[in-house]
Write an enzyme that holds these catalytic residues in place. Structure first.
Site, PDB file in Angstrom:
ATOM      1  CE  LYS A   1       2.559  -3.046  -9.970  1.00  8.69           C
ATOM      2  NZ  LYS A   1       4.010  -3.115  -9.779  1.00  8.69           N
ATOM      3  CG  ASP A   2      -1.923  -3.433  -3.377  1.00 12.14           C
ATOM      4  OD1 ASP A   2      -1.404  -2.734  -4.253  1.00 12.14           O
ATOM      5  OD2 ASP A   2      -1.988  -3.106  -2.186  1.00 12.14           O
TER       6      ASP A   2
END
Length: 365
Positions: free
Chosen positions: A104-105
């Site tokens: 995930k970012d």
């Protein structure tokens, strides 16, 4: 994707090919094509981490029993691997005992599951994570570990600030993307900083660099396979058939990994209707040892655009990778937007696993 001003040029720069003698020079700086023409709007994205929110959807809930401990984690300003390493340290297990479904970012607020292999009666108590730089929102046991890619998709909520452009034209694009989807390009994250993983992948595949680390080797192979897919999709966008069936295509059922061939012109009305409805999608290759290919017109189109990369494709096959297919099109679900101010818009949508929010956004800005 970095913070700050977001435009199509920023994404294209990250998706360009790094220079190498194995690639034709005219491809070095070739940007990927747009489905609806180059957008003219601009906006600021990730002014704050809270402007980019992601919630993972596994498609199921932990069963409550088993030797794998599931942690539902919210993180901000942290990458997924850092959290996995920290969980392993706090649980007093080896790093390989901790897994997750997808990265995930970092510059975002994200929620995702981690699994920890903990056979026996050992519990991960709330006190273990009191001083962690992330929050453990819930804990539960499950029978199986989390495997990479074992998720349905992700929910996104983005806030775009300092919007510049024609609001009517922008909302027309939003409608197009919501109704017809967008080219399912791999995002720039796949290729490393400034495309560095592509350069290393080429060196490894052509025997110029030996990579002993298994994880890094996998990253480089994935980067090259992803770029070859993007190049096929780029050609299909140019030919305006990225979202249309071409005779000989291998088509995928939406939400499924199964593919089937489109072989007969007599099927055209049925196939075209199902593609238009979003039930099935044309696909492109994730290269490896070939077991099946598109045929007829679709096969010729794919072979022609990949011909300059035969040496890289043969090298990918030598690593024992099997060819697979990926949808050329992604259609967001539950896509909605609202203006929070004259120059601030909130955008929310759901994407299936493997699709990139940056690839949707490049069609808008």
């Amino acid at each position: 994707m970095s913070r700050g001003d977001f435009s199509s040029e920023d994404v294209n720069r990250s998706n360009r090919v790094v220079s190498h003698s194995s690639l034709p020079s005219e491809l070095y700086d070739q940007p990927l094509s747009f489905a609806y023409g180059k957008p003219s709007a601009r906006a600021q994205i990730r002014t704050h981490d809270a402007d980019f929110q992601v919630v993972e959807d596994l498609g199921y809930e932990p069963s409550g029993e088993g030797e794998h401990y599931f942690l539902w984690v919210e993180k901000e300003g942290l990458n997924t691997e850092f959290v996995a390493e920290d969980i392993a340290r706090r649980a007093n297990v080896q790093r390989k005992s901790v897994s997750y479904a997808g990265m995930k970012d970092r510059h975002a607020i994200t929620r995702q599951w981690f699994s920890v292999h903990l056979p026996g009666k050992t519990e991960l108590t709330e006190a273990l994570f009191e001083d962690a730089s992330y929050q453990v929102l819930s804990r539960s046991r499950h029978l199986k570990k989390l495997h990479t890619g074992s998720l349905h998709g992700n929910h996104f909520k983005l806030v775009l600030r300092e919007f510049q452009g024609d609001r009517g034209e922008f909302e027309q694009r939003l409608e197009q993307v919501r109704n017809d989807g967008f080219p399912n390009y791999f995002g720039e994250q796949r290729f490393g900083f400034n495309g560095g993983n592509l350069e290393l992948a080429q060196a490894m595949l052509l025997g110029e660099k030996r990579v002993r680390n298994r994880h890094k080797r996998g990253l480089y192979l994935s980067a090259m396979r992803s770029w070859l897919f993007n190049w096929v999709l780029h050609a299909r966008v140019n030919d305006q058939c990225w979202n249309k069936p071409v005779l000989g295509d291998l088509l995928s059922l939406d939400g499924s990994g199964s593919n089937f061939p489109y072989l007969s012109p007599q099927e055209s009305d049925d196939v075209e209707g199902r593609v238009q409805q979003g039930v099935i999608h044309p696909t492109g290759p994730l290269w490896g040892e070939p077991s099946y290919h598109p045929l007829f017109k679709a096969g010729r189109l794919e072979a022609d655009c990949l011909k300059p990369f035969e040496s890289l494709m043969l090298a990918l096959e030598s690593f024992g990778l099997s060819v697979s297919r990926r949808s050329l099109r992604a259609i967001p679900r539950d896509m909605a937007w609202r203006w929070l101010d004259d120059d601030v818009v909130e955008l929310s949508f759901y994407l299936p696993k493997g699709s990139y929010a940056t690839s949707l956004m490049r069609e808008l800005f």
